[in-house]
Design an enzyme around this catalytic site. Structure first.
Site, PDB file in Angstrom:
ATOM      1  N   GLY A  92     -41.179  14.401  35.981  1.00 13.34           N
ATOM      2  CA  GLY A  92     -39.841  14.821  35.923  1.00 13.34           C
ATOM      3  C   GLY A  92     -39.400  15.025  34.596  1.00 13.34           C
ATOM      4  O   GLY A  92     -38.061  14.784  34.116  1.00 13.34           O
TER       5      GLY A  92
ATOM      6  N   GLY B  30     -33.529  16.435  30.795  1.00 11.49           N
ATOM      7  CA  GLY B  30     -32.643  14.907  31.152  1.00 11.49           C
ATOM      8  C   GLY B  30     -33.198  13.789  30.767  1.00 11.49           C
ATOM      9  O   GLY B  30     -33.830  13.664  29.894  1.00 11.49           O
ATOM     10  N   ILE B  31     -33.068  13.031  31.854  1.00 10.51           N
ATOM     11  CA  ILE B  31     -33.448  11.606  31.548  1.00 10.51           C
ATOM     12  C   ILE B  31     -34.853  11.417  31.202  1.00 10.51           C
ATOM     13  O   ILE B  31     -35.378  10.711  30.416  1.00 10.51           O
ATOM     14  CB  ILE B  31     -32.930  10.772  32.825  1.00 10.51           C
ATOM     15  CG1 ILE B  31     -31.638  10.719  33.042  1.00 10.51           C
ATOM     16  CG2 ILE B  31     -33.908   9.428  32.672  1.00 10.51           C
ATOM     17  CD1 ILE B  31     -31.081   9.939  34.125  1.00 10.51           C
TER      18      ILE B  31
ATOM     19  N   SER C 120     -39.331  17.216  31.752  1.00 12.41           N
ATOM     20  CA  SER C 120     -39.291  18.337  30.981  1.00 12.41           C
ATOM     21  C   SER C 120     -37.929  18.407  30.468  1.00 12.41           C
ATOM     22  O   SER C 120     -37.625  19.170  29.587  1.00 12.41           O
ATOM     23  CB  SER C 120     -39.522  19.709  31.666  1.00 12.41           C
ATOM     24  OG  SER C 120     -39.076  19.815  32.922  1.00 12.41           O
TER      25      SER C 120
ATOM     26  N   TYR D  72     -30.045  12.272  49.249  1.00  6.80           N
ATOM     27  CA  TYR D  72     -30.452  11.755  48.177  1.00  6.80           C
ATOM     28  C   TYR D  72     -30.181  10.153  48.191  1.00  6.80           C
ATOM     29  O   TYR D  72     -30.849   9.537  47.495  1.00  6.80           O
ATOM     30  CB  TYR D  72     -29.471  12.600  47.215  1.00  6.80           C
ATOM     31  CG  TYR D  72     -29.694  12.067  45.814  1.00  6.80           C
ATOM     32  CD1 TYR D  72     -30.736  12.529  44.988  1.00  6.80           C
ATOM     33  CD2 TYR D  72     -28.675  11.106  45.165  1.00  6.80           C
ATOM     34  CE1 TYR D  72     -31.030  12.113  43.391  1.00  6.80           C
ATOM     35  CE2 TYR D  72     -28.944  10.887  43.881  1.00  6.80           C
ATOM     36  CZ  TYR D  72     -29.843  11.111  43.077  1.00  6.80           C
ATOM     37  OH  TYR D  72     -30.192  10.974  41.729  1.00  6.80           O
TER      38      TYR D  72
END
Length: 237
Positions: free
Chosen positions: A7, A11-12, A9, A145
């Site tokens: 993940g 943000g964090i 690409s 989540y």
């Protein structure tokens, strides 16, 4: 040194990729659909983009095999990829629930299992999982989540005990409210209220979390394993 960040690409994940590249890592920027962003980031930091749908074990296997064949054993795995859905528990479809649990927890576990033999053979390696404050205390309208991130915390603690004798460290970063695309589902008023609830008086940045990921990946944290390190501005103490 080679690092795979899922993940990555935006943000964090993207912030961590830049930070780890600055520390000398060759970073593999994982993405699912955002190919252009991942390839642009990889070009910027001198890494490479790599694709897989983390809800699909076959795609995870393919990505891991490609990584091992082309680049060799990863020194660092950052399980960062995640999905969120803001809805009442009973309104989340079975398909959406299954995908959210698969990406946030199942995919991280499967990818770790696939790459672990290479780390075990070398008797070294580092795994950093990215959970969430909601995995620690739960959040209404984000039940799946919260459950997945709580599972990632338990995964971290258990795997650290299992892998410690093999020289592999496993830790977890637990961000609070961070200014990412995922949190842009919330209104400006909600984000301001969350900032007001945070003792440091602001929303966190992806760079705040990236710094802690880089610390846990470094020799400065060589005697730290099995820990959940909050990066939440005091949101939960």
């Amino acid at each position: 040194m080679i690092a795979l960040i899922t993940g990555a690409s935006r943000g964090i994940g993207a912030a961590a990729a830049k930070r780890l590249a600055a520390d000398g890592y060759f970073v593999l920027v994982h993405y699912h659909q955002a190919r252009a962003a991942a390839e642009a980031l990889a070009a910027e930091i001198g890494g490479a983009a790599i694709q897989a749908d983390l809800a699909d074990p076959e795609q995870i296997d393919r990505m891991a095999d490609t990584l091992l064949d082309r680049f060799g054993r990863p020194d660092l795995l950052v399980n960062n990829a995640g999905l969120a859905q803001n809805a009442l528990f009973q309104d989340v479809s079975d398909a959406d629930a299954a995908r959210l649990m698969a990406v946030n927890l199942g995919g991280a576990m499967h990818l770790t299992k696939k790459l672990l033999p290479a780390m075990l053979h070398a008797h070294r390696g580092c795994i950093v999982n990215v959970a969430s404050v909601w995995g620690e205390c739960g959040a209404a309208c984000e039940v799946h989540y919260s459950a997945a991130k709580a599972g990632l915390i338990g995964f971290t603690k258990a795997l650290a005990q299992e892998l410690g004798p093999s020289g592999i460290r496993v830790n977890c970063v637990s961000p609070g409210v961070i200014d990412t695309d995922m949190n842009r589902m919330h209104s400006a008023e909600t984000m301001q209220a969350l900032a007001d609830e945070t003792p440091l008086g602001r929303i966190g940045t992806p760079e705040d979390v990236a710094e802690v990921i880089a610390f846990l990946a470094s020799d400065r944290a060589r005697f730290i394993t099995g820990q959940i390190l909050p990066v939440n501005g005091g949101f939960r103490i």
